[in-house]
Structures are given as C-alpha cells and as structure tokens.
Design a protein around this motif. Structure first.
Motif, PDB file in Angstrom:
ATOM      1  N   ILE A  86      -1.821  53.242 -43.236  1.00 54.13           N
ATOM      2  CA  ILE A  86      -2.528  52.135 -42.601  1.00 54.13           C
ATOM      3  C   ILE A  86      -3.010  51.111 -43.624  1.00 54.13           C
ATOM      4  N   TYR A  87      -3.721  51.585 -44.644  1.00 52.15           N
ATOM      5  CA  TYR A  87      -4.290  50.656 -45.626  1.00 52.15           C
ATOM      6  C   TYR A  87      -3.200  49.929 -46.430  1.00 52.15           C
ATOM      7  N   LEU A  88      -2.259  50.687 -46.973  1.00 53.01           N
ATOM      8  CA  LEU A  88      -1.216  50.067 -47.795  1.00 53.01           C
ATOM      9  C   LEU A  88      -0.210  49.317 -46.936  1.00 53.01           C
ATOM     10  N   GLY A  89      -0.049  49.755 -45.682  1.00 54.78           N
ATOM     11  CA  GLY A  89       0.785  48.984 -44.765  1.00 54.78           C
ATOM     12  C   GLY A  89       0.198  47.608 -44.512  1.00 54.78           C
ATOM     13  N   LEU A  90      -1.134  47.533 -44.392  1.00 55.47           N
ATOM     14  CA  LEU A  90      -1.794  46.240 -44.221  1.00 55.47           C
ATOM     15  C   LEU A  90      -1.616  45.363 -45.460  1.00 55.47           C
ATOM     16  N   VAL A  91      -1.736  45.980 -46.640  1.00 56.27           N
ATOM     17  CA  VAL A  91      -1.508  45.231 -47.886  1.00 56.27           C
ATOM     18  C   VAL A  91      -0.088  44.679 -47.909  1.00 56.27           C
ATOM     19  N   ALA A  92       0.868  45.522 -47.528  1.00 60.37           N
ATOM     20  CA  ALA A  92       2.271  45.082 -47.505  1.00 60.37           C
ATOM     21  C   ALA A  92       2.469  43.940 -46.518  1.00 60.37           C
ATOM     22  N   LEU A  93       1.838  44.021 -45.347  1.00 60.79           N
ATOM     23  CA  LEU A  93       1.971  42.962 -44.348  1.00 60.79           C
ATOM     24  C   LEU A  93       1.398  41.640 -44.860  1.00 60.79           C
ATOM     25  N   LEU A 144       5.686  49.811 -51.128  1.00 62.54           N
ATOM     26  CA  LEU A 144       4.374  50.348 -51.505  1.00 62.54           C
ATOM     27  C   LEU A 144       3.919  51.509 -50.628  1.00 62.54           C
ATOM     28  N   PRO A 145       3.809  51.368 -49.291  1.00 64.02           N
ATOM     29  CA  PRO A 145       3.405  52.539 -48.493  1.00 64.02           C
ATOM     30  C   PRO A 145       4.437  53.650 -48.527  1.00 64.02           C
ATOM     31  N   THR A 146       5.705  53.292 -48.632  1.00 64.27           N
ATOM     32  CA  THR A 146       6.757  54.315 -48.661  1.00 64.27           C
ATOM     33  C   THR A 146       6.619  55.211 -49.881  1.00 64.27           C
ATOM     34  N   ILE A 147       6.452  54.610 -51.050  1.00 64.73           N
ATOM     35  CA  ILE A 147       6.384  55.406 -52.279  1.00 64.73           C
ATOM     36  C   ILE A 147       5.064  56.178 -52.335  1.00 64.73           C
ATOM     37  N   SER A 148       4.012  55.663 -51.707  1.00 62.88           N
ATOM     38  CA  SER A 148       2.743  56.387 -51.684  1.00 62.88           C
ATOM     39  C   SER A 148       2.870  57.665 -50.865  1.00 62.88           C
ATOM     40  N   LEU A 149       3.587  57.588 -49.729  1.00 68.33           N
ATOM     41  CA  LEU A 149       3.834  58.796 -48.939  1.00 68.33           C
ATOM     42  C   LEU A 149       4.655  59.797 -49.733  1.00 68.33           C
ATOM     43  N   ALA A 150       5.620  59.295 -50.503  1.00 69.43           N
ATOM     44  CA  ALA A 150       6.437  60.186 -51.334  1.00 69.43           C
ATOM     45  C   ALA A 150       5.591  60.902 -52.377  1.00 69.43           C
ATOM     46  N   VAL A 151       4.583  60.220 -52.924  1.00 66.42           N
ATOM     47  CA  VAL A 151       3.709  60.829 -53.931  1.00 66.42           C
ATOM     48  C   VAL A 151       2.852  61.927 -53.316  1.00 66.42           C
ATOM     49  N   VAL A 152       2.345  61.705 -52.104  1.00 65.12           N
ATOM     50  CA  VAL A 152       1.562  62.747 -51.435  1.00 65.12           C
ATOM     51  C   VAL A 152       2.436  63.971 -51.167  1.00 65.12           C
ATOM     52  N   ALA A 153       3.664  63.727 -50.687  1.00 62.00           N
ATOM     53  CA  ALA A 153       4.589  64.842 -50.456  1.00 62.00           C
ATOM     54  C   ALA A 153       4.865  65.587 -51.758  1.00 62.00           C
ATOM     55  N   MET A 154       5.044  64.848 -52.837  1.00 57.98           N
ATOM     56  CA  MET A 154       5.285  65.455 -54.143  1.00 57.98           C
ATOM     57  C   MET A 154       4.104  66.318 -54.574  1.00 57.98           C
ATOM     58  N   GLY A 155       2.878  65.806 -54.372  1.00 62.12           N
ATOM     59  CA  GLY A 155       1.697  66.567 -54.739  1.00 62.12           C
ATOM     60  C   GLY A 155       1.570  67.850 -53.949  1.00 62.12           C
ATOM     61  N   ALA A 156       1.828  67.773 -52.638  1.00 64.07           N
ATOM     62  CA  ALA A 156       1.728  68.971 -51.802  1.00 64.07           C
ATOM     63  C   ALA A 156       2.747  70.023 -52.211  1.00 64.07           C
ATOM     64  N   LEU A 157       3.977  69.609 -52.484  1.00 70.33           N
ATOM     65  CA  LEU A 157       5.020  70.562 -52.873  1.00 70.33           C
ATOM     66  C   LEU A 157       4.730  71.167 -54.245  1.00 70.33           C
ATOM     67  N   ASN A 158       4.269  70.363 -55.187  1.00 72.31           N
ATOM     68  CA  ASN A 158       3.913  70.904 -56.501  1.00 72.31           C
ATOM     69  C   ASN A 158       2.771  71.908 -56.381  1.00 72.31           C
ATOM     70  N   ALA A 159       1.793  71.603 -55.518  1.00 76.98           N
ATOM     71  CA  ALA A 159       0.683  72.533 -55.313  1.00 76.98           C
ATOM     72  C   ALA A 159       1.159  73.843 -54.709  1.00 76.98           C
ATOM     73  N   GLU A 160       2.233  73.783 -53.914  1.00 79.17           N
ATOM     74  CA  GLU A 160       2.813  74.977 -53.306  1.00 79.17           C
ATOM     75  C   GLU A 160       3.844  75.649 -54.219  1.00 79.17           C
ATOM     76  N   ARG A 161       3.948  75.165 -55.474  1.00 80.91           N
ATOM     77  CA  ARG A 161       4.882  75.689 -56.466  1.00 80.91           C
ATOM     78  C   ARG A 161       6.340  75.491 -56.046  1.00 80.91           C
ATOM     79  N   LYS A 162       6.601  74.394 -55.322  1.00 83.21           N
ATOM     80  CA  LYS A 162       7.960  74.009 -54.965  1.00 83.21           C
ATOM     81  C   LYS A 162       8.320  72.793 -55.822  1.00 83.21           C
TER      82      LYS A 162
END
Length: 530
Positions: A108-115, A151-169
């Motif tokens: 929402i926030y970064l999508g607004l920035v992108a818009l 911008l919002p796309t790569i931010s979502l990718a970073v969250v996914a990356m963090g979750a997987l790294n935390a799960e040792r994937k």
C-alpha cells in the motif's frame, strides 16, 4: 502460548544444515555477481554510453534509491530477527501473519509512492538529472513511469527472501538476484539480435527491469507455498501490531544510515547530468567495476567478522574485540590495496575487455577507465567501512556510523560544488572516494577513542608491508602492460590477453613479495586455497 515449531536450528543436525546452506548461498551469490557482470556487458552493447544509457540510469535512480532505503538493507535487517522471534515464541501461523502484514503494508505505502512517481515524473527527473536537455528529460520521465512499479515488487521479494532465510530455505532466496539478471540478459540479447531503434531499445530495458523484479518475487513463491504460507491482505497502516511496530523501529536507524550513502548517488547523478552526454553512464559502469572487489572482499570479511565482534562486545572482552577488528581490517587491506593498484593501472584493458563491444565506443572506454581510477582511490576505505561500521552496532553506538555517513555526504557535496566544472566526471568519482575516506577515517578514529590501542603496531606494520608488496606489484604490472599494449590486434582474444596477463602477473608478484615480507594474511589465504 503455542509450542515453538521445529526448525532446523532446533534439530540435531541444525549446525550441519546451516553450514550447508551458507555454502550454497555463497555459491549462488557468486553466480548472481557473475550474471550481473554479464548483464552490464549486454547493456553496454545495446545502449553504449550516451543519451539513452544516461536517461535509463537516471530514471532508475529513484526506484533503486527507495529500494535501498526501505527494502533490501534496512527491511531485511529488521524483518528477519522479528520473524524468527515470532516463529519461536508463538507459532509458524503467527510468523506467516506477520509476513502478510508487512507485505500488505509495503504494497500500500510503496504502491502509493510508485503511483505518485508515475503521475508526476518530471520532479523526479529534475532531482536526479538537473542538466538534461528537454528531449532527454522527457525520455527519462517516460522511463521513470515504466520502472516505478519495480519498487513495491522488489520490496515484496525482499520480505519473501527474509522469511525463507529465517526458515533456513536458502536456495530460492539465493536464486532471486540471479533471476533478475537472467531476465535482463535474455531480453537484452533479444534486443541486440532484434536491432531496434535506440528509443525502443531503452524502453525495452525499462520493461525488462520491471520483469526482473517480478521474477525475483516469483522464484520464491513455490518455496513459500510449500511451507504453508498463503498471501492474505492484512495491512497494518498505523503500526498497531507489536511485530510490525518493532520492525519499523529497527528499520529507522538502518534507513538513516543507508540514506546518507544514497544521497551521494543522487548528488553525483545530478552533477553528472550537467557535464556532458555519457558522463552519468561512464560513472555508472566504472562504479560497477569498483563494487566487485568490495562485494567479494569487504562484504565477505565484514560478514565473517561481525559475529565474532558481537560475541566480544556481549562478553565485554575489549582486548579480544580490538584484536578481532585488527585482524579483519588487515585482511581487507591485504586484499583491497592491490585491487586499487590493479584498477588504477589496468582500467583501460579491463573496461575494453568487458564493455567495448557493440555500441560501446573506445572513447567511452577511455572515459570509463578515467572514472575508475578516481573511484579506485577510495576502494580501501569503502571496504574498510564494511568491517569497521559493524563494530559500532555490536557496541550499541549506532549514531557513530550515522555521523560518519552524514559527514561523508557533506564532504562529497562540497568537493563537487568546488571542482566538478574543472575536473568533470573524474572529479565526481574522486569526490565519492573522498567521501569514503572521510567516512572510514571517522569510524577508525571513533573506535580508537572507544577502545585504545586499535591503531597500533599490530595494524600499522602489516599495512606498511602491504604497501611495499603493492608497490612491487605495480612495477611488474606497469612493465607487463607497457609491452603488451605494443602488440597489434584489437579482437576479443587480444583484449583478454592485454587484461588478464597483467592481472595474473600482478597477483603472482604480490603474493611472492607478501610471503617474502612474512605477511600472515598471505599464508592464511594460500592455506585456504589449498
């Protein structure tokens, strides 16, 4: 409270799995860097260094700046420990809910920035490229509109990356950057074979950038799905949830620290736009090359040193902390001082081999090599920052790196205002190096004030030996290059010989001299290689 779910860190073979994951992640990171270099080569072949490459690089500055501020560094640093704490103290479902809240809020926030960027691209262009002509600025504005959703796309990718790294994937997150590069390389090669107009080519590169961001996210979705994660829209716009509030709190100092560095990038882009067509591109290509040894040496040594520094600080073992940092800094000096010599002396052969193909002219090679020499001055300082700055985070003194970064911005701005008309794009590169030297100098001085005896014989004597070995190497490289440049031939094989042979000679002479001077770092590295 629900029982903590079984994670690899709580199983008997957790240590072995973690080591295996770290090795796999290191290999994937190296693959990504190599693919990134190939991507830069294809970009240079298709767009060269001029109006169109300048417009693209300027347009990408703001989404890339915001990504660095709010996504990759600060977000991953804050998200991973909070996710792990939620996973262990509550449940995997609670950790997934946290990830969904962060993803929804960012969207929402970064999508607004992108818009806003899409609706009003002209102020963005004026910020990053003050000196662009009206036609060049119009092209840049169109590219901004295309790339803002990155911008919002790569931010979502970073969250996914963090979750997987935390799960040792580790595999899918490690592949994410490679997917970005693969999309760009594949599309870039298609552009090269297609041979469209320059306008169509640069527009295609903008679309490829957005596609690469989507690929970084998409490659991680299957792994998340197998873990049981399901995307849900759960925005926490006012940060009422303790988890998202903690992430925001942790992000604040990290974001401010990164912001100071990124401001320099925007400042230099704006000044470069006032110089000439191609200046921004020459600086960008040279900076990419300078970042290679920083990524390989500075980040690697800094990462391995950080854990030990944290342990030393937690145990209040200041003598050991001083020795740990001295050891890490000596290794960085041992690796980056000869890299500085190599980049300064071999700028033209290296740039010619990597970039001088297609639309990338020999003139662009010369100007990029000149910029590379300016950047090389600060290479040691840049890498040293990666090692010394974490020591202050381990000590809980987060304001010191921030003060150092802000001082570096001020030094860079003052230098640019006073000299850019006289020294052009090379002066901007030197200003970046000056900023790094100021940053590193403040950090080293502050650490010496905190823990006396850091700048001592244990650090200065090896540094003097490193300088001597690098001087002998410089003479050997210069002599070899002078003879090779006299040879006829201008093909790729000739360019490879003229670049790689001096590098091989320099590495050999440097290590032989370092061993003769009994530098411990040379012995340590040779043992690891064997």
């Amino acid at each position: 409270m629900a029982a903590a779910p079984p994670t690899p860190s709580t199983t008997d073979d957790g240590g072995a799995r973690l080591t295996s994951g770290a090795r796999r992640l290191s290999a994937l990171t190296m693959l990504s860097r190599l693919l990134g270099l190939v991507r830069e080569q294809v970009f240079a072949i298709t767009l060269g260094a001029g109006v169109y490459s300048d417009a693209f690089l300027a347009a990408f500055r703001i989404p890339n700046l915001l990504r660095d501020l709010f996504a990759e560094g600060a977000l991953s640093t804050a998200f991973v420990p909070t996710y792990i704490a939620t996973l262990r103290r509550e449940s995997r479902a609670a950790a997934f809910a946290l990830a969904n809240r962060v993803m929804s809020t960012l969207t929402i926030y970064l999508g607004l920035v992108a818009l806003v960027g899409i609706a009003f691209p002209e102020p963005v262009v004026r910020l990053v490229a003050t000196g662009f002509s009206s036609e060049k600025a119009a092209l840049c504005a169109t590219l901004v509109q295309i790339m803002m959703p990155f911008l919002p796309t790569i931010s979502l990718a970073v969250v996914a990356m963090g979750a997987l790294n935390a799960e040792r994937k580790f595999t899918a997150p490690g592949l994410a950057s490679s997917m970005f590069n693969l999309v760009a390389i594949t599309g870039g090669v298609a552009v090269w074979l297609w041979g469209p107009s320059p306008e169509a080519a640069v527009m295609t590169w903008a679309v490829l950038t957005l596609g690469g961001g989507l690929a970084q996210l998409a490659v991680q979705v299957p792994s998340l799905w197998r873990l049981g994660f399901r995307p849900r829209l759960r925005p926490d716009l006012w940060l009422r949830d303790p988890g998202t509030r903690r992430i925001a709190t942790l992000m604040a100092p990290a974001t401010l620290g990164v912001a100071a560095v990124q401001v320099n990038v925007v400042i230099n882009s704006s000044f470069a736009s006032l110089i000439s067509d191609g200046a921004l591109s020459w600086l960008s290509y040279a900076f990419r090359l300078m970042q290679l040894p920083i990524g390989v040496f500075g980040v690697a040594v800094g990462t391995t040193t950080l854990t030990q520094l944290a342990d030393d600080a937690a145990g209040e073992d200041w003598d050991r902390m001083r020795e740990t940092l001295q050891r890490g800094l000596r290794m960085v000096l041992f690796l980056t001082v000869p890299s500085t010599v190599g980049l300064a002396l071999l700028g033209v052969p290296i740039v010619r081999l990597i970039y001088e193909h297609g639309k990338f002219s020999h003139h662009a090679t010369i100007e990029t090599a000149r910029a590379l020499s300016g950047y090389a001055i600060g290479l040691v300082a840049y890498a040293a920052i990666k090692v010394v700055a974490p020591a202050f985070y381990a000590l809980g003194r987060t304001r010191v790196p921030l003060i150092a970064s802000v001082s570096a911005v001020a030094a860079n701005l003052i230098w640019n205002v006073l000299t850019f008309r006289r020294f052009g794009h090379v002066g901007l590169a030197v200003g970046t190096s000056l900023a790094a030297l100021v940053n590193a100098g403040i950090l080293v001085f502050a650490f010496e004030m905190q823990i006396r005896g850091f700048v001592s014989r244990q650090l200065l004597v090896p540094f003097l030996k490193i300088l001597i070995a690098a001087g002998v190497m410089a003479a050997a490289v210069w002599a070899t290059t002078s003879r090779l440049e006299l040879l006829p031939g201008a093909g790729t094989v000739d360019a490879a010989i003229k670049a790689l042979v001096p590098i091989a000679v320099g590495v050999g002479v440097y290590f032989i001299t370092a061993r003769a001077l009994r530098l411990q770092e040379a012995t340590t590295l040779l043992k690891r290689i064997r």
